[in-house]
Design a protein around this motif. Structure first.
Motif, PDB file in Angstrom:
ATOM      1  N   ASN A  48       0.891  -1.404  -0.176  1.00 45.80           N
ATOM      2  CA  ASN A  48      -0.056   0.086  -0.025  1.00 45.80           C
ATOM      3  C   ASN A  48       1.027   1.314   0.069  1.00 45.80           C
ATOM      4  O   ASN A  48       0.316   2.615   0.190  1.00 45.80           O
ATOM      5  CB  ASN A  48      -0.876   0.114   1.155  1.00 45.80           C
ATOM      6  CG  ASN A  48      -2.428  -0.891   0.986  1.00 45.80           C
ATOM      7  OD1 ASN A  48      -2.286  -1.770  -0.009  1.00 45.80           O
ATOM      8  ND2 ASN A  48      -3.311  -0.653   1.921  1.00 45.80           N
ATOM      9  N   ILE A  51       2.355   0.865  -5.245  1.00 45.74           N
ATOM     10  CA  ILE A  51       1.277  -0.283  -5.381  1.00 45.74           C
ATOM     11  C   ILE A  51       1.105  -0.530  -6.481  1.00 45.74           C
ATOM     12  O   ILE A  51       1.134   0.310  -7.818  1.00 45.74           O
ATOM     13  CB  ILE A  51      -0.250   0.840  -4.944  1.00 45.74           C
ATOM     14  CG1 ILE A  51      -0.116   1.392  -3.892  1.00 45.74           C
ATOM     15  CG2 ILE A  51      -1.279   0.280  -5.275  1.00 45.74           C
ATOM     16  CD1 ILE A  51      -0.846   2.420  -3.441  1.00 45.74           C
ATOM     17  N   ASN A  82       1.184   5.521  -2.716  1.00 50.41           N
ATOM     18  CA  ASN A  82       0.307   5.802  -2.039  1.00 50.41           C
ATOM     19  C   ASN A  82      -0.090   7.609  -2.228  1.00 50.41           C
ATOM     20  O   ASN A  82       0.950   8.181  -2.241  1.00 50.41           O
ATOM     21  CB  ASN A  82       0.612   5.592  -0.509  1.00 50.41           C
ATOM     22  CG  ASN A  82      -0.409   5.845   0.346  1.00 50.41           C
ATOM     23  OD1 ASN A  82      -1.041   7.179   0.630  1.00 50.41           O
ATOM     24  ND2 ASN A  82      -0.775   4.881   1.030  1.00 50.41           N
TER      25      ASN A  82
END
Length: 283
Positions: A48, A51, A82
């Motif tokens: 995360n 990505i 992110n």
């Protein structure tokens, strides 16, 4: 830096692309280059962070954790950052940021503590060693130059990463508290009490105390020379970086600075928690 630390020990595997460094290490002690390490402590969720938004498996296996394509910052047609890391995206587009993806070790045992040991020691996951990758760099310096303040960690305790066989880095938690340390009468008396070279324990304590006094005096004097005038956000992490900037501006003879942001061990409410940590990092 890699040639002086990695090649100083036979415990590390030297990949093919580093063969050009395969010579006798020579350390430029007075180089103007500084290494500032920022550690995301606690086990940051890499998927995360960088990505793989073009992979269906990412969304299939993370039905509630996945970050949707419209909320991320695209770097390529496959990878995005992110959404909270806009400044890193700017660095990347300017050619000032490199991302080394898919880093890990085989058959992890899922222990945070063991993973940190592997991370800080830069050893194979099947090995147990007690020195860190920065500590081995310090060990490889000339004896007259191997001083604790060559590597400074902005924390109350010293990480394994900065521990060597012969020399350790210096842990600095609070600069104001450090300024008062040399004036502590009981420490001065203790330094005389332990000055007994016939006793190994006392001799070790005296050496440690003596090095601490020396490093403390040096760091305190340097920190006063050219303080950073930049306005930093009011967080512990940012205050640490401001102290680092002041020491660099003051031309402190320190090669490595190690700074951490805590709170990345996000077991619950991860999207919000990680976003808050990234906001601090981004600022």
């Amino acid at each position: 830096f890699i040639s002086c630390s990695a090649l100083a020990t036979g415990a590390l595997f030297i990949p093919r692309f580093l063969k050009g460094f395969d010579k006798t290490p020579r350390v430029n002690l007075h180089s103007e280059n500084k290494l500032v390490v920022i550690q995301l402590s606690g086990g940051n969720d890499g998927l995360n962070t960088v990505i793989p938004y073009n992979q269906d498996a990412y969304y299939k296996l993370r039905p509630t954790l996945a970050i949707r394509e419209n909320l991320l910052l695209k770097l390529t047609d496959q990878i995005g950052l992110n959404g909270g890391l806009s400044f890193l995206k700017d660095l990347y587009e300017n050619g000032d940021l490199c991302i080394i993806n898919n880093v890990g070790y085989p058959e992890p045992d899922f222990s945070h503590f063991r993973a940190m040991d592997i991370w800080h020691s830069a050893s194979g996951s099947d090995k147990m060693i007690s020195t860190g990758w920065i500590g081995r760099y310090l060990d490889n310096l000339n004896v007259e130059e191997s001083l604790p303040y060559k590597a400074i960690e902005m924390d109350g305790t010293l990480s394994l990463a900065l521990k060597g066989e012969r020399i350790n880095g210096f842990a600095l938690h609070n600069l104001r508290q450090l300024q008062a340390l040399p004036n502590k009468d009981f420490l001065t008396r203790a330094s005389h009490k332990f000055h007994d070279h016939d006793n190994d324990s006392n001799s070790y304590l005296y050496k440690t105390l003596s090095e601490t006094f020396s490093a403390t005096s040096y760091i305190v004097s340097k920190s006063q020379v050219h303080k950073s005038n930049q306005v930093y956000p009011d967080t512990k992490f940012c205050k640490d970086l401001k102290n680092v900037a002041s020491l660099i501006n003051s031309e402190a003879d320190t090669s490595v600075y190690y700074v951490s942001i805590a709170g990345f061990d996000t077991h619950v409410n991860q999207l919000n928690q990680q976003s808050a940590r990234f906001k601090t990092l981004n600022e």
